[in-house]
Design a protein around this motif. Sequence first.
Motif, PDB file in Angstrom:
ATOM      1  N   ASN A  38      36.714  67.410  12.356  1.00  0.00           N
ATOM      2  CA  ASN A  38      36.884  68.801  13.453  1.00  0.00           C
ATOM      3  C   ASN A  38      36.868  67.411  14.313  1.00  0.00           C
ATOM      4  O   ASN A  38      35.510  66.739  14.226  1.00  0.00           O
ATOM      5  N   SER A  94      39.478  77.632  18.326  1.00  0.00           N
ATOM      6  CA  SER A  94      39.683  76.892  17.984  1.00  0.00           C
ATOM      7  C   SER A  94      41.675  77.007  17.955  1.00  0.00           C
ATOM      8  O   SER A  94      42.410  78.241  18.277  1.00  0.00           O
ATOM      9  N   THR A  96      44.461  77.505  14.610  1.00  0.00           N
ATOM     10  CA  THR A  96      44.979  77.151  12.918  1.00  0.00           C
ATOM     11  C   THR A  96      45.776  76.216  12.774  1.00  0.00           C
ATOM     12  O   THR A  96      46.711  75.446  13.439  1.00  0.00           O
ATOM     13  N   ALA A  97      45.507  76.051  11.012  1.00  0.00           N
ATOM     14  CA  ALA A  97      46.240  74.466  10.774  1.00  0.00           C
ATOM     15  C   ALA A  97      47.410  74.510  10.562  1.00  0.00           C
ATOM     16  O   ALA A  97      48.502  75.419  10.578  1.00  0.00           O
ATOM     17  N   PRO A 122      46.092  70.130  16.637  1.00  0.00           N
ATOM     18  CA  PRO A 122      45.432  70.413  14.430  1.00  0.00           C
ATOM     19  C   PRO A 122      46.633  70.015  13.410  1.00  0.00           C
ATOM     20  O   PRO A 122      47.216  69.161  14.190  1.00  0.00           O
ATOM     21  N   SER A 127      42.377  73.226  10.210  1.00  0.00           N
ATOM     22  CA  SER A 127      42.299  74.547  12.005  1.00  0.00           C
ATOM     23  C   SER A 127      40.584  73.597  12.255  1.00  0.00           C
ATOM     24  O   SER A 127      39.902  74.394  12.398  1.00  0.00           O
ATOM     25  N   PRO A 128      41.582  72.730  13.740  1.00  0.00           N
ATOM     26  CA  PRO A 128      40.014  72.513  14.385  1.00  0.00           C
ATOM     27  C   PRO A 128      38.833  73.587  15.357  1.00  0.00           C
ATOM     28  O   PRO A 128      40.111  74.819  15.320  1.00  0.00           O
ATOM     29  N   GLY A 163      50.196  77.265  14.869  1.00  0.00           N
ATOM     30  CA  GLY A 163      49.404  77.547  14.958  1.00  0.00           C
ATOM     31  C   GLY A 163      49.203  78.652  16.457  1.00  0.00           C
ATOM     32  O   GLY A 163      49.328  77.783  17.511  1.00  0.00           O
ATOM     33  N   LYS A 290      41.915  62.120  17.259  1.00  0.00           N
ATOM     34  CA  LYS A 290      41.192  62.911  16.098  1.00  0.00           C
ATOM     35  C   LYS A 290      39.706  61.537  15.404  1.00  0.00           C
ATOM     36  O   LYS A 290      40.551  60.913  15.276  1.00  0.00           O
TER      37      LYS A 290
END
Length: 590
Positions: A38, A94, A96-97, A122, A127-128, A163, A290
């Motif tokens: 994350n 956030s 979503t993945a 993402p 899901s960051p 996402g 990432k």
Amino acid sequence: MLPEGSFRRVLAAAGFSLFLAGVAQAAPGNSSPVGTANVTVADPTVPRPAGQPCVVQLFSNDSFDNYSPQPFSYTPPTGCGTHWAKVVLEGDFSVTAGVQYDRTATIFLAGVNLYFGTTQEPSSTLSPSWHVERDLTDYSALLSNAGQGQVFIGNTVNSTYTGVLHGSARLLFYPASARAPAANAPDAVYPLGSDPIGSTVALNDSSSQLAATLNLPRNVERAYLDVFTQSQSNDEFWYTCVPPQYAAETGECNNGNFREAEVSIDGQPAGVAPVYPWIYTGGIDLFIWKPTPGVQTLNFIPYRVDLTPFAGVLSNGSPHTVAVSVEGADSYFSATAALLVYEDHHAQQVSGQVTRNTLANQPPTPTISSTLSQNAAGDVTGGVTTSLSRHFIIEGYADTSHGRVTTTVDQTVAFTNTESFNITASIYDQITDQLTTVQGVSQSKLGQAVVGEFTASFRYPLYVESDQSTLSDGNYSIFTKVRQGYRQHTEEGLGGLTLYAAHVDNHIDGSDTLVVTPSYSIVSHSGQQATQTFAFGDSLGGCYSGSVSSANNVVTAYSSGQGCPGRQNRVLWFTHPDGSPYQGDGPLSW
């Protein structure tokens, strides 16, 4: 043959582009982020005074899956007085993945920007989420009144880009006390732009302007402009481009690589705001970012321009047009700015003139030189260098209730970019080596006595190396290395004495190797590694240090406080360890 300039097109073809803001928190509580995929950064959060803040929720768990702004209504807090020691914006976001671009995010209130930055991308399994903060104490005058605002994160969601972004934001107001007195905040905040609720303005070329014609108070004694200029679309990778005459030879974008924000008042040059080369989480090679994004990627920090030499002119009762343009813009830069005004509370009328402005006769025209050469086989080697350095002085006086105050802004702004190439039938290697620097001092005199002096220096180093080669199976291997930095040193002084000094150093170093098909679909990546370090220190004994390293897209090392005495971060609540501007709100005043 490997297509020229392909590392930039990998991004577009693979669907990795740009875009939210604040200071992201490295790790919740005292937990270690080692092993997480994350979002993890080394940046400090905004320091606060002791005491319980009043909280105003702006929006809560909003979803962003289209291009419609999300409106909100704002009402000032009750129970914390009307003058605050500190005001902090906190946001939690956030996505979503799945598959999604990075997206630009903004929060505006009554036309004024409260937050500007971009989002994390993402992955199919992650899901960051991230936390952001911005010190808004200087915007207290705006926040003293109810108003309408909106948050905007334009986002496409369909069967391909799945996402969905979510976000919440709130304002924390820390009441003034004997130990934490009310901030020396501006008396008024004016947005540039015509949207009464607020949005950015697209600057498509050098003649495009973000502007507002304002009716200002007749007792302005100091003025500052907070400027954001964010590269978008054709300009996202502006720092890699070459002048048009070298585009065919190098295969690069042909709009040059000099960008600089020019500030004007009533058409007269009034200041310069250097453009920071932000890299978004899909930029160049998405895996480098990432889990740690580039410098300020999740938190754009505005550049503050001192317009105080114009205070007497701005007070003359006539409407005045304050404008921002970006020299070299090529569809496009997204811009917003806010004018911060301090008033003379003991005078109904301030008068004055600008007496010297050497910026007016120095157009932002860079010098171009080339060492490029091409042999009979068509191989290209050498480089193209773009450079510009301007020293200017802007001086003006204002007849205030204190007497005649003369303010001089003396700055040198320099830019150098060298694009180096080694191009054959099977390789395309390019290095971008860029440095923007600012050295400046703003000095105010009451008669012959110096009553305030603010010195600031900035360095924006950027190094991007892209080594591309054709593999035996026809795919392409692209090795990328990025080094990006933000360095700032500021001092407040009086009569030759330094009353306060601070230094900020934020930089990241990362690399990765992509394998892509001829149509630029990603086959694999390997060797991802990145390290971000952040350091702050000031003359009051404040110290912050943080470091985060990653490999194979997970955090492998994290430290906080290791570079400080006792291995512990200690910063005073009124300081700016994130590097956000504070000129005008310090202990010096007339």
